[in-house]
Design a protein around this motif. Structure first.
Motif, PDB file in Angstrom:
ATOM      1  N   MET A   1       7.558  -4.821  11.539  1.00 46.65           N
ATOM      2  CA  MET A   1       7.111  -3.878  12.573  1.00 46.65           C
ATOM      3  C   MET A   1       8.307  -3.365  13.358  1.00 46.65           C
ATOM      4  O   MET A   1       9.254  -4.102  13.627  1.00 46.65           O
ATOM      5  CB  MET A   1       6.132  -4.551  13.536  1.00 46.65           C
ATOM      6  N   ASP A   2       8.233  -2.110  13.714  1.00 48.55           N
ATOM      7  CA  ASP A   2       9.254  -1.538  14.589  1.00 48.55           C
ATOM      8  C   ASP A   2       8.607  -0.468  15.449  1.00 48.55           C
ATOM      9  O   ASP A   2       7.884   0.391  14.942  1.00 48.55           O
ATOM     10  CB  ASP A   2      10.395  -0.938  13.763  1.00 48.55           C
ATOM     11  N   ARG A   3       8.877  -0.503  16.722  1.00 50.19           N
ATOM     12  CA  ARG A   3       8.327   0.444  17.692  1.00 50.19           C
ATOM     13  C   ARG A   3       6.829   0.659  17.495  1.00 50.19           C
ATOM     14  O   ARG A   3       6.336   1.777  17.428  1.00 50.19           O
ATOM     15  CB  ARG A   3       9.091   1.761  17.637  1.00 50.19           C
ATOM     16  N   GLY A   4       6.128  -0.422  17.332  1.00 53.70           N
ATOM     17  CA  GLY A   4       4.669  -0.381  17.288  1.00 53.70           C
ATOM     18  C   GLY A   4       4.077  -0.027  15.947  1.00 53.70           C
ATOM     19  O   GLY A   4       2.854   0.017  15.811  1.00 53.70           O
ATOM     20  N   ALA A   5       4.915   0.247  14.951  1.00 54.13           N
ATOM     21  CA  ALA A   5       4.376   0.671  13.654  1.00 54.13           C
ATOM     22  C   ALA A   5       4.777  -0.314  12.560  1.00 54.13           C
ATOM     23  O   ALA A   5       5.798  -0.999  12.675  1.00 54.13           O
ATOM     24  CB  ALA A   5       4.899   2.052  13.313  1.00 54.13           C
ATOM     25  N   VAL A   6       3.972  -0.371  11.503  1.00 62.22           N
ATOM     26  CA  VAL A   6       4.316  -1.207  10.355  1.00 62.22           C
ATOM     27  C   VAL A   6       5.273  -0.415   9.475  1.00 62.22           C
ATOM     28  O   VAL A   6       4.943   0.673   9.002  1.00 62.22           O
ATOM     29  CB  VAL A   6       3.049  -1.585   9.555  1.00 62.22           C
ATOM     30  N   MET A   7       6.473  -0.955   9.293  1.00 60.67           N
ATOM     31  CA  MET A   7       7.471  -0.273   8.465  1.00 60.67           C
ATOM     32  C   MET A   7       7.327  -0.676   7.007  1.00 60.67           C
ATOM     33  O   MET A   7       7.671   0.091   6.117  1.00 60.67           O
ATOM     34  CB  MET A   7       8.885  -0.633   8.942  1.00 60.67           C
ATOM     35  N   HIS A   8       6.871  -1.901   6.814  1.00 54.69           N
ATOM     36  CA  HIS A   8       6.741  -2.375   5.434  1.00 54.69           C
ATOM     37  C   HIS A   8       5.804  -3.572   5.401  1.00 54.69           C
ATOM     38  O   HIS A   8       5.791  -4.392   6.310  1.00 54.69           O
ATOM     39  CB  HIS A   8       8.115  -2.789   4.897  1.00 54.69           C
ATOM     40  N   HIS A   9       5.020  -3.651   4.359  1.00 51.88           N
ATOM     41  CA  HIS A   9       4.202  -4.837   4.145  1.00 51.88           C
ATOM     42  C   HIS A   9       4.286  -5.165   2.656  1.00 51.88           C
ATOM     43  O   HIS A   9       3.819  -4.400   1.818  1.00 51.88           O
ATOM     44  CB  HIS A   9       2.742  -4.566   4.555  1.00 51.88           C
ATOM     45  N   GLY A  10       4.896  -6.268   2.333  1.00 46.16           N
ATOM     46  CA  GLY A  10       5.031  -6.617   0.928  1.00 46.16           C
ATOM     47  C   GLY A  10       5.500  -8.042   0.760  1.00 46.16           C
ATOM     48  O   GLY A  10       5.745  -8.740   1.738  1.00 46.16           O
ATOM     49  N   ASP A  11       5.640  -8.434  -0.503  1.00 47.13           N
ATOM     50  CA  ASP A  11       6.053  -9.811  -0.742  1.00 47.13           C
ATOM     51  C   ASP A  11       7.557  -9.946  -0.501  1.00 47.13           C
ATOM     52  O   ASP A  11       8.300  -8.958  -0.525  1.00 47.13           O
ATOM     53  CB  ASP A  11       5.666 -10.244  -2.153  1.00 47.13           C
ATOM     54  N   THR A  12       7.979 -11.161  -0.290  1.00 44.81           N
ATOM     55  CA  THR A  12       9.377 -11.388   0.087  1.00 44.81           C
ATOM     56  C   THR A  12      10.324 -11.034  -1.058  1.00 44.81           C
ATOM     57  O   THR A  12      11.438 -10.567  -0.814  1.00 44.81           O
ATOM     58  CB  THR A  12       9.587 -12.862   0.473  1.00 44.81           C
ATOM     59  N   GLY A  13       9.858 -11.218  -2.289  1.00 49.37           N
ATOM     60  CA  GLY A  13      10.697 -10.912  -3.447  1.00 49.37           C
ATOM     61  C   GLY A  13      11.094  -9.450  -3.454  1.00 49.37           C
ATOM     62  O   GLY A  13      12.272  -9.102  -3.654  1.00 49.37           O
ATOM     63  N   THR A  14      10.123  -8.563  -3.219  1.00 49.33           N
ATOM     64  CA  THR A  14      10.396  -7.126  -3.209  1.00 49.33           C
ATOM     65  C   THR A  14      11.422  -6.787  -2.137  1.00 49.33           C
ATOM     66  O   THR A  14      12.334  -5.992  -2.353  1.00 49.33           O
ATOM     67  CB  THR A  14       9.089  -6.354  -2.923  1.00 49.33           C
ATOM     68  N   LEU A  15      11.257  -7.424  -0.992  1.00 51.54           N
ATOM     69  CA  LEU A  15      12.180  -7.151   0.109  1.00 51.54           C
ATOM     70  C   LEU A  15      13.589  -7.614  -0.232  1.00 51.54           C
ATOM     71  O   LEU A  15      14.560  -6.918   0.000  1.00 51.54           O
ATOM     72  CB  LEU A  15      11.712  -7.888   1.371  1.00 51.54           C
ATOM     73  N   ARG A  16      13.655  -8.800  -0.823  1.00 49.82           N
ATOM     74  CA  ARG A  16      14.976  -9.348  -1.163  1.00 49.82           C
ATOM     75  C   ARG A  16      15.662  -8.487  -2.219  1.00 49.82           C
ATOM     76  O   ARG A  16      16.860  -8.315  -2.207  1.00 49.82           O
ATOM     77  CB  ARG A  16      14.825 -10.773  -1.670  1.00 49.82           C
ATOM     78  N   ARG A  17      14.826  -7.966  -3.145  1.00 50.51           N
ATOM     79  CA  ARG A  17      15.410  -7.168  -4.224  1.00 50.51           C
ATOM     80  C   ARG A  17      15.738  -5.755  -3.762  1.00 50.51           C
ATOM     81  O   ARG A  17      16.338  -4.983  -4.474  1.00 50.51           O
ATOM     82  CB  ARG A  17      14.466  -7.151  -5.416  1.00 50.51           C
ATOM     83  N   GLY A  18      15.259  -5.408  -2.553  1.00 52.86           N
ATOM     84  CA  GLY A  18      15.689  -4.166  -1.932  1.00 52.86           C
ATOM     85  C   GLY A  18      14.918  -2.939  -2.324  1.00 52.86           C
ATOM     86  O   GLY A  18      15.247  -1.838  -1.914  1.00 52.86           O
ATOM     87  N   GLY A  19      13.908  -3.064  -3.179  1.00 60.33           N
ATOM     88  CA  GLY A  19      13.190  -1.882  -3.645  1.00 60.33           C
ATOM     89  C   GLY A  19      12.257  -1.283  -2.621  1.00 60.33           C
ATOM     90  O   GLY A  19      11.834  -0.140  -2.763  1.00 60.33           O
ATOM     91  N   ALA A  20      11.961  -2.060  -1.606  1.00 58.30           N
ATOM     92  CA  ALA A  20      10.931  -1.615  -0.668  1.00 58.30           C
ATOM     93  C   ALA A  20      11.298  -0.331   0.046  1.00 58.30           C
ATOM     94  O   ALA A  20      10.469   0.524   0.272  1.00 58.30           O
ATOM     95  CB  ALA A  20      10.665  -2.722   0.331  1.00 58.30           C
ATOM     96  N   THR A  21      12.557  -0.215   0.381  1.00 57.74           N
ATOM     97  CA  THR A  21      12.936   0.951   1.185  1.00 57.74           C
ATOM     98  C   THR A  21      13.737   1.985   0.400  1.00 57.74           C
ATOM     99  O   THR A  21      13.629   3.170   0.657  1.00 57.74           O
ATOM    100  CB  THR A  21      13.769   0.504   2.389  1.00 57.74           C
TER     101      THR A  21
END
Lengths: 487, 327
Positions: free
Chosen positions: B209-229
């Motif tokens: 979350m940032d400034r009241g909004a959800v920036m990302h919701h996903g599994d930790t693997g996706t985040l670690r692998r960097g594909g989310a953003t």
């Protein structure tokens, strides 16, 4: 952690046998805490020591005393006994209640309580019942000394029992009042205590110079009626305390606003039964009570939510109409106040014998002045609504209190200073709040004064009504959404 | 895990003209452990308070097990356990009295009350501390007491706001174990924390979350692998022999971008995060004659992912408040 074995040497959690498990949770918690506080233990022990010493002194001294001196000792012992009880029940216990809810608010523990099955009602009731029970415990612990007083003089058991009950009843009401004010900030609580002291003295000063109708309002009232009034006052303070901590989705306005109407019910009954004095006393109480309830109801800038409306909409018809008088927020309280003040006043004048004929018009005018006095701070509140939303009750109370103090100062100046300062009182008499207080002591008002007073009252009412437009618009919007949703 | 247990749709909450929560939507399946991450003021605690029925949204819907949180708060309260980021201690109260009180407050009586109090006291290892005044507990003991209180009504859904804040490493490990046990017992858990590495270990999915909004919701693997953003992943390739064939392959192959070369290989970015696409590329690399000895996708630390999230443009917008609030 859960993997750590529980060794036999470690005692298991103490089975809570101090209070049965069917007792209300909040009451148990408050009793456990309250009975351990230094304040309670210290007071308990100090009272016992003081009374024991006094009784021993009185018993030893009375053997050597002449009969006249013994009577003096008995009076002193009685005085000390009742003073101790009065201080404990009417000062110490309500004072303990003064910080009770605020401590929960400051500790931020209310959220945790609200997530359990405890409602705001149960929380407040538990705190109140615990404080009264602790006072009851102190009272019971003092009773042996009440009996021992026999050896230092004489004891009227029936009268003493009645006094004890009356003290406990007054303690219950004052403790509830303390709880109600405990939801406010420390500054407001200090101001309330000061206002109570000043108000009592102002009232005594005002009442001294007024008619018999005002000087002895409770003359001839029987204990049942006084008990009834006490119960209503208690219920009001408790519901007011509940509203301090209740979630916004809850609406307690209906309960609070119906209480003055209940207080008014015995008036016609007493009048029809031929007890005009009692009816007058009850009317006086109900009038003051209505003013108190209206003042607290008007000091709120809450707007209605769909959950507040649903119970009224579901019943339809008359309930829908009645619901408009029982919603949170000052606009709904304003229309309630008009009805609550006008209906009894008009009804009272219709019942012969309750108000002496020469006071009928005066009572009606005082009713109108009261309406203006209570509406004027609302108009001020409406102007600063956005900035005062969080502390609306305090702002309302400060405007009302400030104007009242101005009236008292004007009266004092006019009484104690040369004639040239008389205009201050005349000016204060014209303004809505101070005008109400000053008019209580005036038997005659000039036409010009009444015209200006009336004009200002209707101006305040009109302004408040105009300011409430957004409230009613929002209400209509919610209602239309709700109807559409049902369809 | 099953279908959505908690559904949050378009949640909005205003405070003094500022949107503290700005159109938050997410779903949590039953039995999941979800982490809520965000900087201070991101709207985590406000969101949690709304979920816990302690505040009302200006707009939006929250359903817990199909029950509307705003419409039927009392029903929802019986199913949730909320552990705030602060601890309101009572004076003149022992640990045993505190747990007993909240047991009673949750409607437990008689033998059921004693049984439940014993259960949570043992689970949180508070038995030796039952007689201790609660204002004489360490931070770790206090957190365990908080958890014991939260568990008294045997909730389906636990909301833990910064539960590990201020704990020493040992207490943190103990707390993590407790969460693990609770997860095994089928509880759905939402945890907010600043210690992202721990959240990564405990949680199935993470909500940024940032400034009241959800920036990302996903599994930790996706985040670690960097594909989310970025929609891309970084791959480290090690080869046997000269590095030139690999560099040539990367230069001509669409979707690849060389990041840096080494004597035994290179780091490159591939513009697709799908595992199947990456596997196809590896097959192609081998069939094209590059002597690959190692090929692995790089993972970032969650802190890096979090910082990357914060670089996203703000979503804050101002609109008038809805009904039920002070205009």
């Amino acid at each position: 952690m859960s993997t750590v074995p529980v060794t036999p040497t470690i005692p298991p959690p103490r089975p809570q046998i101090d209070f049965p498990t069917w007792l209300p949770a909040m009451l148990v918690k408050e009793l456990r805490q309250g009975l351990r506080t230094r304040g309670f233990v210290g007071t308990f022990v100090a009272f016992q020591i003081l009374m024991a010493l006094l009784m021993m002194g009185a018993a030893v001294g009375s053997d050597a005393m002449a009969p006249g001196a013994r009577a003096g000792t008995a009076t002193a012992v009685n005085g000390f006994f009742w003073t101790l009880l009065t201080v404990q029940l009417l000062v110490v216990t309500p004072a303990r209640a003064l910080g009770s809810l605020q401590s929960e608010i400051e500790a931020r523990s209310l959220d945790l309580l609200m997530l359990t099955r405890l409602s705001a009602w149960r929380i407040v009731f538990g705190k109140w019942a615990s404080l009264v029970a602790q006072s009851g415990l102190l009272l019971v612990a003092m009773l042996p000394y009440g009996i021992v007083r026999y050896y230092a003089g004489s004891v009227d058991l029936v009268s003493d029992a009645g006094t004890c009950l009356a003290l406990l009843g007054a303690c219950a009401v004052l403790t509830a009042a303390g709880l109600w004010s405990s939801g406010t900030s420390k500054l407001v609580r200090v101001l309330l205590v000061i206002a109570m002291v000043i108000g009592t003295n102002v009232w005594r000063a005002v009442a001294t110079g007024s008619s018999a109708f005002l000087t002895s309002p409770f003359r001839g009232m029987d204990p049942t009626t006084l008990g009834f009034d006490g119960a209503l006052t208690l219920a009001f303070f408790l519901v007011a305390a509940v509203r301090r901590i209740a979630p916004p989705a809850e609406n307690h306005a209906f309960f609070a606003r119906v209480l003055p109407l209940i207080a008014m019910l015995p008036v016609p009954l007493w009048a029809l039964a031929g007890h005009a004095t009692v009816a007058g006393g009850q009317f006086f109480f109900a009038g003051c009570f209505t003013l108190l309830v209206c003042a607290t109801e008007l000091g709120s800038v809450r707007t209605p939510m769909v959950v507040h409306l649903r119970p009224w909409l579901a019943r339809g018809g008359l309930a829908h109409f009645v619901g408009r008088f029982a919603l949170p927020g000052w606009p709904s309280a304003l229309i309630y106040m008009i009805v609550a003040l006008a209906a009894p006043t008009l009804g009272l004048m219709a019942v012969p014998g309750v108000v002496p004929p020469h006071l009928v018009m005066r009572v009606a005018w005082l009713g109108l002045l009261a309406l203006g006095a209570l509406t004027f701070p609302v108009a001020a509140l409406a102007v600063f609504e956005r900035s005062a939303a969080r502390s609306a009750g305090s702002v309302y109370g400060l405007v009302l209190g400030g104007m009242s103090v101005f009236g008292a100062i004007a009266a004092a100046l006019a009484a104690g200073l040369p004639l040239r300062y008389g205009w201050i009182k005349d000016f204060a008499r014209l303004l809505p709040v101070s005008g109400f207080w000053l008019s209580l002591g005036d038997t005659e008002l000039s036409d010009s004064t009444m015209i200006v007073q009336g004009g200002l009252i209707f101006a305040a009412l009109g302004f408040a009504w105009w300011q409430s437009h957004a409230y009613w618009q929002n209400l209509a919007l919610i209602e239309s959404r709700e109807r559409k949703a049902k369809l | 895990m099953s279908a959505a247990f908690l559904e949050v749709e378009g949640l909005v909450r205003w405070f003094d003209g500022v949107r503290a929560v700005n159109g938050v939507s997410f779903e949590i399946p039953a039995g999941a452990v979800v982490g809520l991450i965000g900087a201070n003021g991101a709207g985590k605690t406000t969101t949690m308070r709304l979920l816990a029925t302690l505040d009302l949204p200006d707009r939006g819907v929250i359903r817990l097990g199909g029950v509307d949180v705003v419409e039927r708060p009392n029903e929802v309260r019986r199913r949730i356990g909320w552990m705030p980021d602060y601890f309101p201690a009572y004076k003149d109260t022992t640990v045993g009295d505190y747990i007993d009180f909240f047991g009673r407050a949750n409607g437990l009586h008689g033998a059921e009350l004693l049984r439940r109090v014993m259960e949570v006291t043992e689970f949180t290892d508070l038995v030796p501390l039952a007689q201790r005044p609660m204002d004489r507990l360490s931070k770790g003991q206090t957190q365990r007491l908080c958890l014991a209180r939260t568990l008294l009504n045997d909730p389906d859904f636990l909301i833990l706001d910064e539960p590990a804040a201020g704990l020493d490493p040992k207490a943190r490990l103990e707390f993590k174990n407790l969460v693990r046990v609770l997860r095994e017992r089928g509880k759905t858990i939402l945890i907010s924390s600043h210690i992202l590495s721990e959240l990564g270990e405990m949680c199935d999915t993470l909500i940024f979350m940032d400034r009241g909004a959800v920036m990302h919701h996903g599994d930790t693997g996706t985040l670690r692998r960097g594909g989310a953003t970025t929609g891309a992943c970084v791959v480290d390739i090690v080869i046997d022999g000269a590095v030139v064939p690999l560099l040539e392959w990367l230069a001509v192959r669409p979707g690849w971008k060389l990041l840096n070369e080494r004597r035994d290989g290179a780091r490159a970015e591939f513009a697709n995060v799908e595992a199947a696409a990456l596997a196809a590329e590896l097959r192609r690399l081998v069939t094209d004659g590059v002597a690959v000895t190692d090929f692995h996708r790089e993972e970032r630390r969650l802190e890096e992912a979090f910082v990357e999230m914060l670089r996203e443009p703000p979503l804050l917008k101002k609109t008038p408040p809805a009904e039920g609030k002070t205009p």
